[in-house]
Structures are given as structure tokens and as C-alpha cells.
Enzyme design. Structure first.
Site, mmCIF file in Angstrom:
data_model
loop_
_atom_site.group_PDB
_atom_site.id
_atom_site.type_symbol
_atom_site.label_atom_id
_atom_site.label_comp_id
_atom_site.label_asym_id
_atom_site.label_seq_id
_atom_site.Cartn_x
_atom_site.Cartn_y
_atom_site.Cartn_z
ATOM 1 C CB SER A 1 -0.943 0.553 1.589
ATOM 2 O OG SER A 1 -1.692 0.959 1.363
ATOM 3 C CE1 TYR B 1 -3.729 -1.315 5.427
ATOM 4 C CE2 TYR B 1 -3.831 -0.318 4.619
ATOM 5 C CZ TYR B 1 -3.221 -1.182 4.946
ATOM 6 O OH TYR B 1 -4.081 -0.999 3.296
HETATM 7 P P1 NDP Z 1 -11.035 -6.274 -0.057
HETATM 8 O O1 NDP Z 1 -11.675 -6.233 1.631
HETATM 9 O O2 NDP Z 1 -11.962 -6.208 -0.824
HETATM 10 O O3 NDP Z 1 -10.280 -7.589 0.171
HETATM 11 C C1 NDP Z 1 -9.685 -8.518 0.926
HETATM 12 C C2 NDP Z 1 -9.405 -9.356 0.979
HETATM 13 O O4 NDP Z 1 -8.808 -10.527 1.607
HETATM 14 C C3 NDP Z 1 -10.771 -9.771 0.836
HETATM 15 O O5 NDP Z 1 -10.587 -11.097 -0.291
HETATM 16 C C4 NDP Z 1 -10.893 -11.534 2.027
HETATM 17 O O6 NDP Z 1 -11.226 -11.819 1.617
HETATM 18 C C5 NDP Z 1 -9.230 -11.288 1.852
HETATM 19 N N1 NDP Z 1 -8.776 -11.634 3.536
HETATM 20 C C6 NDP Z 1 -9.119 -11.012 4.903
HETATM 21 N N2 NDP Z 1 -9.246 -11.972 5.399
HETATM 22 C C7 NDP Z 1 -8.167 -13.359 5.539
HETATM 23 C C8 NDP Z 1 -7.831 -14.171 5.921
HETATM 24 N N3 NDP Z 1 -8.089 -14.395 7.787
HETATM 25 N N4 NDP Z 1 -7.543 -15.258 4.874
HETATM 26 C C9 NDP Z 1 -7.525 -14.975 3.657
HETATM 27 N N5 NDP Z 1 -8.707 -14.115 3.666
HETATM 28 C C10 NDP Z 1 -8.817 -13.037 4.098
HETATM 29 O O7 NDP Z 1 -10.090 -4.814 0.392
HETATM 30 P P2 NDP Z 1 -9.842 -5.361 -1.010
HETATM 31 O O8 NDP Z 1 -9.814 -5.463 -2.329
HETATM 32 O O9 NDP Z 1 -8.827 -3.266 -1.103
HETATM 33 O O10 NDP Z 1 -7.882 -4.765 -0.679
HETATM 34 C C11 NDP Z 1 -6.662 -5.573 -0.973
HETATM 35 C C12 NDP Z 1 -5.463 -5.792 -0.674
HETATM 36 O O11 NDP Z 1 -5.004 -4.510 -1.283
HETATM 37 C C13 NDP Z 1 -5.530 -5.755 1.116
HETATM 38 O O12 NDP Z 1 -4.003 -6.272 1.375
HETATM 39 C C14 NDP Z 1 -5.155 -4.079 1.258
HETATM 40 O O13 NDP Z 1 -4.794 -4.109 2.340
HETATM 41 C C15 NDP Z 1 -4.443 -3.844 0.113
HETATM 42 N N6 NDP Z 1 -4.710 -1.993 -0.773
HETATM 43 C C16 NDP Z 1 -6.085 -1.533 -0.238
HETATM 44 C C17 NDP Z 1 -6.113 -0.056 -0.855
HETATM 45 C C18 NDP Z 1 -7.535 0.457 -0.808
HETATM 46 O O14 NDP Z 1 -7.935 1.909 -0.912
HETATM 47 N N7 NDP Z 1 -9.038 -0.877 -1.145
HETATM 48 C C19 NDP Z 1 -5.126 0.852 -0.761
HETATM 49 C C20 NDP Z 1 -3.629 0.357 -0.760
HETATM 50 C C21 NDP Z 1 -3.837 -1.300 -0.224
HETATM 51 P P3 NDP Z 1 -12.265 -12.871 2.839
HETATM 52 O O15 NDP Z 1 -13.044 -12.111 4.216
HETATM 53 O O16 NDP Z 1 -13.173 -13.892 2.032
HETATM 54 O O17 NDP Z 1 -11.882 -14.241 3.561
#
Ligand code: NDP
Length: 243
Positions: free
Chosen positions: A138, A151
């Protein structure tokens, strides 16, 4: 592809499947993963849904093993699953810190640890002669913001881990890339406490955030470079994002 049940992970899974990859979609919500794989299959691609809690090392290992069993090789891993819980450090609920470190940092490390032997095999014996490990960090992994400290810590660790892996393994044709998105319109903020969500809404009100597809495009670019080109770090922000 970890964290494939929503947001950046779901978009990237579809994007890579469209480009011809067989995609293993891992996360906890099986129903979401199943619909995603149906979508991929419907358009002529191949995919496999693997339910896994990636904070658990054995489940990260099983997810990797199932990918190799199903498709015979592991060319690309995108370690994307993450959670963002914001707020001041003073008086914070340390359970929130644990959740972020266990997923954003250790989850990525467990996934990489299990995948590296297979990625190295693909790099030396596979048709591409190169393999890719993409770590979704990020802007928070590069720049600290007041109110985002835990974070920040979880994502800065990903940057350090990724750079160390790069140095260790690049000569064996395992490319490591760190992707650092700015604000992306996904479910990510919704796990925060209501007052934090309110603050985030106010911040995003003046900003056209990235779409998950914008980050998927970035990841697709990284993993489709010729084998002598390693894109190791990409910072991609919304044009409107000042900090
Ligand atoms: P989402 O919340 O849409 O996606 C997060 C994903 O992580 C989901 O598929 C969720 O699936 C999965 N997840 C959460 N907990 C677990 C777990 N214990 N085991 C396996 N999978 C897990 O957010 P984003 O798509 O935005 O985030 C994706 C990445 O991008 C993250 O690492 C985030 O930090 C990073 N990011 C996002 C930004 C933003 O502004 N959105 C900016 C910068 C970085 P499930 O709940 O089904 O397990």
C-alpha cells in the site's frame, strides 16, 4: 491469488484468467470464490476456489499445494489478502494490531514461504523461464500517516520482506514485485469502527478513488513483462490523492 473473494483480488483473478492464466482463488468466503470461479469458467477460463484463512500457516500451505495439485505448476502468486483497521495508537485495541500483523504481514510471509519452492521450479523448468511473486502492500507501506500507525507497520514489513526476497531469489529468475495502491474503492474501509469509517468517507468525498480494475491492470502488466524485465515496485495513486 489470495484475497480473491472481493476488491482488488477478485478483479485481478478475472484479469489474469482473461489473459490465459489458470487461477486459484483463495480467501475465507467460499460462496464469493465459487461465483468468481463460475464467472471465469463461463468466459472460457479455468479456476479453482480454495477456502483458506491465510492467518493460519497450515491453510496457506494447503492452498498452495492445492494449486499445484490442480494445475501442475505455480507460475505466479499474488499475495493480496489484507485488512486495514485505522485509528490512533494511543489506547488502541491491540487485538486490531494482531489481526493486521497476522494477515497483512504473516499471512503474506506464510503464503510466500509455501509458494517459493514451486515458483523456483516454474522459473527453472516452466515455459516462461521466470516466475512472479507479487505482494500487495500500500502507499501505507511507504508513507506513514497520522492515525494509520499499525496498518503502516504491517505494510512496511511487507516492503522489507519483498525486497529481501528479491535480493535472495532474483538470480534464480523469481521476480518479486511490491504493489502500493493509494485509495481504491473496495470493501476495505468497512471493517473499521463507525467513527473511523465516517472520517474515511469525509476524506474520500474529495477524491475519485481508483477502481479495483486499475490495480488489476497494474498487476497484469507486472507479470506479463518479458523474462529479462523485473518490475519490482509500483506506486499507483488516484490522481486526486495528495497524501
Ligand atoms: P477487500 O476487503 O475487498 O479485500 C480483502 C480480501 O482479503 C478479501 O478477499 C478477504 O476475503 C481477504 N481476507 C481477509 N481476511 C482474510 C483471511 N484471514 N484469510 C484469507 N483471506 C482474507 O479489500 P481490497 O481489495 O481493497 O484489499 C486487497 C489488498 O489491497 C489488501 O492487502 C489491502 O491492504 C490492499 N490495499 C487496498 C487499498 C484500498 O484503498 N482499498 C489501498 C492500498 C492497499 P474473505 O473475507 O472472504 O476472507
Amino acid at each position: 491469488m489470495t484475497g480473491a473473494s472481493s476488491g482488488i483480488g477478485a478483479s485481478t483473478a478475472v484479469r489474469l484468467a482473461t489473459a490465459g492464466a489458470h487461477v486459484v482463488a483463495a480467501a475465507r468466503r467460499t460462496d464469493r470464490l465459487t461465483s468468481l470461479v463460475e464467472r471465469i469458467t463461463h468466459t472460457g477460463g479455468r479456476g479453482l476456489a480454495v477456502t483458506a484463512d491465510l492467518t493460519q500457516e497450515d491453510q496457506a500451505g494447503t492452498a498452495v499445494a492445492r494449486a499445484v495439485d490442480e494445475f501442475g505448476r505455480l507460475d505466479i502468486v499474488v499475495a493480496n489478502a489484507g485488512i486495514m483497521l485505522l485509528g490512533p495508537l494511543e489506547g488502541a485495541d491491540s487485538a486490531e494490531w494482531r489481526r493486521m500483523i497476522e494477515l497483512n504481514t504473516l499471512g503474506v510471509m506464510y503464503t510466500a514461504h509455501a509458494a517459493i519452492p514451486h515458483l523456483l521450479t516454474a522459473a527453472s523448468q516452466g515455459p516462461r523461464q521466470v516466475a512472479d511473486l507479487v505482494l500487495v502492500s500500500s502507499t501505507a507501506g511507504r508513507q506513514v500517516r497520522n492515525g494509520s500507525g499499525a496498518y503502516n507497520a504491517s505494510k512496511h514489513a511487507v516492503t522489507a520482506f519483498g525486497e529481501a526476497l528479491r535480493m535472495e531469489l532474483t538470480r534464480r529468475h523469481l521476480r518479486t514485485a511490491i504493489v502500493e495502491p493509494g485509495a481504491v474503492d473496495t470493501e476495505l474501509p468497512t471493517h473499521n469502527r463507525p467513527e473511523i469509517q465516517e472520517r474515511m468517507r469525509a476524506r474520500y468525498a474529495t477524491m475519485r478513488r481508483l477502481h479495483a480494475d486499475d490495480v488489476a491492470d497494474t498487476i497484469a502488466f507486472i507479470v506479463t513483462r518479458p523474462d529479462h524485465v523485473a518490475v519490482n515496485e509500483v506506486l499507483v495513486r488516484p490522481t486526486d490523492q495528495q497524501e
